[in-house]
Structure formats: C-alpha cells, structure tokens
Design a protein around this motif. Structure first.
Motif, short mmCIF file in Angstrom:
data_model
loop_
_atom_site.label_atom_id
_atom_site.label_comp_id
_atom_site.label_asym_id
_atom_site.label_seq_id
_atom_site.Cartn_x
_atom_site.Cartn_y
_atom_site.Cartn_z
N ILE A 1 -27.26 1.25 24.55
CA ILE A 1 -28.51 1.33 25.30
C ILE A 1 -28.19 1.18 26.78
O ILE A 1 -27.39 0.33 27.17
CB ILE A 1 -29.49 0.22 24.84
N THR A 2 -28.86 2.01 27.57
CA THR A 2 -28.58 2.03 29.00
C THR A 2 -29.87 1.79 29.78
O THR A 2 -30.92 2.33 29.44
CB THR A 2 -28.00 3.40 29.41
N SER A 3 -29.76 0.98 30.80
CA SER A 3 -30.92 0.77 31.67
C SER A 3 -30.89 1.79 32.80
O SER A 3 -29.83 2.31 33.18
CB SER A 3 -30.90 -0.65 32.25
N GLY A 4 -32.06 2.07 33.31
CA GLY A 4 -32.18 3.06 34.39
C GLY A 4 -31.86 2.46 35.74
O GLY A 4 -31.56 1.27 35.88
N THR A 5 -31.92 3.31 36.74
CA THR A 5 -31.67 2.88 38.11
C THR A 5 -32.86 3.27 38.99
O THR A 5 -33.28 4.42 38.97
CB THR A 5 -30.39 3.53 38.67
N LEU A 6 -33.36 2.28 39.71
CA LEU A 6 -34.49 2.52 40.61
C LEU A 6 -33.97 2.45 42.04
O LEU A 6 -33.38 1.45 42.43
CB LEU A 6 -35.55 1.44 40.38
N LYS B 1 -31.65 3.16 52.64
CA LYS B 1 -32.58 2.08 52.29
C LYS B 1 -33.32 1.57 53.51
O LYS B 1 -34.43 1.06 53.41
CB LYS B 1 -31.82 0.94 51.62
N ASP C 1 -32.52 7.31 38.71
CA ASP C 1 -32.50 8.25 37.59
C ASP C 1 -33.68 8.08 36.65
O ASP C 1 -33.67 8.54 35.51
CB ASP C 1 -31.18 8.13 36.82
N ILE C 2 -34.71 7.38 37.13
CA ILE C 2 -35.93 7.20 36.34
C ILE C 2 -37.14 7.55 37.21
O ILE C 2 -37.05 7.55 38.44
CB ILE C 2 -36.08 5.75 35.84
N SER D 1 -40.75 0.70 38.68
CA SER D 1 -40.41 1.64 37.59
C SER D 1 -41.62 1.90 36.72
O SER D 1 -42.61 1.21 36.81
CB SER D 1 -39.28 1.04 36.75
#
Lengths: 186, 173
Positions: free
Chosen positions: A40-45, A57, A86-87, A186
């Motif tokens: 399972i992979t978490s996204g990047t914000l 930034k 990527d989300i 997110s």
C-alpha cells in the motif's frame, strides 16, 4: 530455616505459579492465515506557486507592487498555482497577511481575484476574462470561503489573476508588504 | 573407633533407612478402572482467506498497489474464510494481526486496522462450536489517520505480506 528464607521461598513459589498461569493463558489454540501479499502506498500532496516558467513552495513577486502609488491605483499580476503531487488536491487562498514596511503605516488595500485561462489572460489592468473570486479588504481575504475548495488534478495548474487597489483613505508616505498564504488539502 | 570404622557404620545406617523406604512401597494397594471411554480434543482452524477484494469507500480496486492512500481514507479487504471449530465450550475471535507489517515508519504509525466478522449479514463477535463448517465474511479495514498533518507519511509504502488473519481461542468460560 529462618523467616527470611521462608519468605524468599514463598515469593519464589508465588512468582513461579504466576508465571505458569500467564504461560497457560497464552497457550490457547491459535490458527492463522495470510490474507494478502501486497503493498500500500500513500500519496503525495504538493502545492507550488510561481509564474508560468516555474513554481516553488515559496515565491516572491517583486512586480506585484510599486512605488509612488496613489488612492485608486491598481496593480494586477498573474500567479500560477500547481498541483505538483500525485493525488487530487483541494486548495484555497487561505489568508493574506499585511505588514508594515520600513516602519511606515500600512497602506489600505483591496484585493480582487479571478481564475483565468493562462497568464496572458491577466493583463496589468482591466477586468480579466475569467471566473471572479474574492473581492474585498485585503486583510480579510479568503477564497473560496471555508469550507469551500478549489480543485486541481495532479500536475495541473491554475492561473490566478490578482488585483490590488490602493484604498481611497491611503495617506502619503505609507508602505506595506503582503503575503498570500495558500492552503492545500487532500 | 577410627574414622573408617565410623564411616562404615554410617553407610550401614543409611542402607537400613533406604531399605525402610523401599519397604514402604510394599504396603497393600488396590485399583479399579474408572474410565473406559475415549476423550477427544476439539479443533480450531481458519481456512484460506487470500481470495479477497480491496475496496475504498465502496469502490472495488482492481489494483490496490496503484491506489494512493491519503489521510482520512480507509482501505477494506474483504474475504471469505471457512471455519473449523469443535469443542463443547470452545470460543474464539478473529482479528487481523498487523504486528509483522513492514514499511515506512510514519505510514505504519498512521495506519490502524480493525476487523469485522459477519455471518449471514449479522456481526459475529465470537466463534463457537456452532460455527463449525461455516464460511464467515471477514473485512479488514486499514484506516489512514485523518489527523495526519502537514507532509507526514507522504509517498510512503507498507508491505502487507505479514498481515495475518488470526483465529485465537479465548479462555474457556
């Protein structure tokens, strides 16, 4: 045997009994099965701001300002907002901070925003062809108002056209530095 | 009397005492058969549950590895498992054991697992002898803590190879 030895033996016996009890309760039947072998992979914000050529930034807009401005003077510039994650991203102009510059009094300012097709659609003056957003005192700016959000797909950009108007009550010899804070979720 | 003589006398006395002890086993005794029946132990097993389906918010995920999880979301793994449970007073529970899961520490800390077992649409809190031969529906939910702030646990991975479904007997009543 002296009382101390009896005491030690008694404690030892109780400790052994307690240990055996714990061991027994942990030894009940147990069966297991592997249920999945996956990752399972978490996204990047990541929200970046800048101009059409690049975003970061923290972005400085030296051209979003001026000197010798007068009541009613207008400064209008585009700001590119990018979803570099990527989300799918929700974001808003969360707040605007205004600080005195060089020890001078704050300039009364009004802020207006539009979301336009691209940077050329945000000329230095005139109403841009886009979707209107915030219009009001700069210090109270937030758009969309919470709990509303603008949305951006991964790698997508939006161009905000920002207009600042010097208030009619502006006095001479005043200066301000403004900071726009965008919040992403997110 | 010299020391050798004293030692011999002491050894002889010990032998008398030992003989006395052996002799005590020779008292009368009698016995009778009290059983004659077999005693059998029960069984407790959970069948394979690897044929499950991943969903997120009710939507089936064909490839969970391609899904990017964000705070506040919950991945659910649902599967069917056959139960073998025999024992007059046998009770047990089914839970997902996440202890062996490996991966990035921040994401591991932000994921909480809960297990729900149902049978015929009703929640089954406890497995008993009555469930022997049943196929239960197991749902393991992996919830990404909604309070995960700032940029914590972003772009991280956890491997679920060691995620097990455990059928654990509970202490007899």
């Amino acid at each position: 045997m002296n009382p101390i030895r009896w005491g030690i033996l008694t404690v030892a016996a109780l400790a052994a009994l307690a240990f055996m009890t714990v061991q027994q309760s942990a030894a009940l039947w147990r069966d297991s099965t592997q249920i999945t072998d996956t990752t399972i992979t978490s996204g990047t914000l990541s929200l970046l701001v800048g101009n059409a050529g690049g975003q970061s930034k923290s972005h400085s807009m030296p051209d979003f300002g001026g000197s010798n401005l007068y009541p009613g003077a207008v400064i209008q510039r585009p700001l590119t907002v990018k979803n570099a994650g990527d989300i799918a991203m929700r974001y808003r102009l969360q707040s605007v901070a205004q600080a005195q510059a060089n020890g001078k009094n704050d300039v009364p300012l009004r802020l207006q925003t539009w979301i336009v097709a691209d940077a050329p659609a945000c000329p230095t003056s005139g109403t841009p062809p886009g979707i209107g957003g915030y219009a009001g005192a700069l210090a109270a700016a937030q758009w969309p108002p919470a709990p509303g959000w603008e949305r951006l797909a991964p790698d997508a950009t939006a161009v905000w056209c920002l207009r600042v108007t010097v208030g009619a009550s502006a006095d001479t010899n005043q200066a301000s530095v403004i900071t726009l804070n965008y919040l992403a979720n997110s | 009397m010299n020391k050798k003589t004293k030692g011999a006398i002491a050894a002889a006395a010990g032998g008398v005492l030992l003989l006395g002890g052996v002799g005590s086993l020779a008292y009368w005794s009698s016995s009778t058969v009290i059983g004659g029946e077999e005693i059998s132990s029960g069984t407790l097993k959970i069948g394979d549950c690897g044929n499950g389906v991943w969903t997120e918010n009710g939507v089936v995920l064909d490839d969970v590895t391609a899904f990017l999880l964000v705070p506040g979301e919950t991945l659910t793994y649902a599967c069917d498992a056959a139960i073998t449970a025999t024992g007059d007073h046998l009770t047990g529970t089914i839970t997902a054991d996440t202890a062996g899961i490996t991966g990035n520490a921040e994401l591991l800390a932000a994921i909480a697992a809960t297990t729900t077992v149902t049978l015929g649409g009703g929640v089954l809190a406890e497995i008993t002898d009555a469930n022997d031969g049943d196929t239960v529906q197991v749902a393991v939910e992996l919830e990404f803590d909604a309070d995960t702030e700032l940029e914590v646990a972003q772009g991280e991975k956890i491997q679920l190879a060691a995620l097990e479904l455990v059928l654990q007997q509970t202490a007899p009543h």
